[in-house]
Design an enzyme around this catalytic site. Sequence first.
Site, PDB file in Angstrom:
ATOM      1  CG  HIS A 153      43.694  44.466   3.749  1.00  0.00           C
ATOM      2  ND1 HIS A 153      43.084  43.990   2.620  1.00  0.00           N
ATOM      3  CD2 HIS A 153      42.972  45.564   4.131  1.00  0.00           C
ATOM      4  CE1 HIS A 153      42.033  44.747   2.342  1.00  0.00           C
ATOM      5  NE2 HIS A 153      41.937  45.709   3.238  1.00  0.00           N
ATOM      6  CG  ASP A 183      41.345  44.965   7.231  1.00  0.00           C
ATOM      7  OD1 ASP A 183      41.296  46.111   6.745  1.00  0.00           O
ATOM      8  OD2 ASP A 183      40.403  44.146   7.161  1.00  0.00           O
ATOM      9  CD  GLU A 267      39.831  50.116   7.021  1.00  0.00           C
ATOM     10  OE1 GLU A 267      40.896  50.736   7.210  1.00  0.00           O
ATOM     11  OE2 GLU A 267      39.786  49.008   6.458  1.00  0.00           O
TER      12      GLU A 267
END
Lengths: 300, 134
Positions: A153, A183, A267
């Site tokens: 991330h 991510d 997301e």
Amino acid sequence: MEDRFKYGVSLYSFTEDFGSVMSIEEGFDHIADTGATGIEILGETHVTGYPTPDKAWLDRWFGLLDRTGLEPTNMCSWVDTKLRLGQSLSVEEGAAELTRDLTLAHQLGFKFLRPKFGVISADLVPDPIWAPAVERVLDLAHKLNIVICPEIHSPTPINHPVVHGYIDFIERTGTKNFALLIDTGIFQDRPLKSWVHEVPEGDSDHAKLINGMKVNPEELVGIAPYIAFIQAKFHHIDDNLHDENIPWEKVMPVLKRIGYTGYLSSEYEGVREPWVAIDQVRRQHVLLRRLEAACDAVPA
Amino acid sequence: MYEFQLIQSTGFRNHGPEGARDGVEVRLRLPNYRGMRLSLLDGIDVTLDGEFFSHEVTSLILGGTVYDLAAMRDATTVRWAMGEHASVLVPKPGGLLPGIHHVKVAALVRSPYFPPHLQPLPVHGERLATIVLP
């Protein structure tokens, strides 16, 4: 087709709605209506009575899965190494946090668990208890058929000692129950236009977080065998179905080429207002499905 | 369900026996996107009509129990769950007069996965809110 991506949505997308203008029932309905097949949650946010929900809540959970046909994908958890001021968690305590969440994830039907470990430095090196703590629960994860996946991330890029450490761990233990979660925020290559984040201006990572890490999607090729799950992070898709921050047209062909057939779990992390995320997620699903169709139309 | 804002309208009230108020309660939603153990909260600063009350003097009422800062730091097994309200208890003898007041809070939240120099980070709320009863 078996070589297609699977589409899911994380309830995290609805952070600004959940709990004030959206219940878990409505969250399920919004996700199911996108045509997604998977639902991702945060244990501490979306499970009432976490970590030991009562029977009434469990009945509700399984009822919602039945009604919508969604399958549980990934449950996000935390290993709060700095639970106490001045004394970090021990390896045993870290393993106990993982055991708690593996148990709950299994009870709810999840196949992946993303633990977020506390860090010890400005460049987000996880507390060194992560490795022995995870090693202690690998047998349990195997027994419960769950893959533990730390997330890569922003501001941690793919080519970074933290990621190398995770890969070394997988190679050393030979485990099938620990892998990487990517991510897609790491591919962000244009600045966020409106974003109020927890990280204050002037912080060393502020520029990276606002302007994007600009990781080259081609770097996925080198870590392909270790990727278990993808959180399709995004911030804003405009009225012309154009993502203003994430270069999906570069990311999707690489995912196809490396043979990824797991989840793309939306997301949304944009403006901190309710009533925005529901349609943003729908836009992303149109955008990603179009790009996948275009990839599939090109002969290999 | 919560009201959307961090500082809730309902629950903003005087504390203590009528006629002998000893404080003000400011009800909050969880100042985090995930439920958290109370020891990750390092107190809450409150400003009422410009009067500042440090997190070292305010306390938190959660599930009927009052936690001062030291008790909060020790509360490693108590959870402030998503969906659950809690009220900051501000020591203000006499309380506030009925009417509209300017309320500011900064909840100091420690997120262990943030860089060490960003712990705790204040979660801010600011609004006009109404005290109904004296």
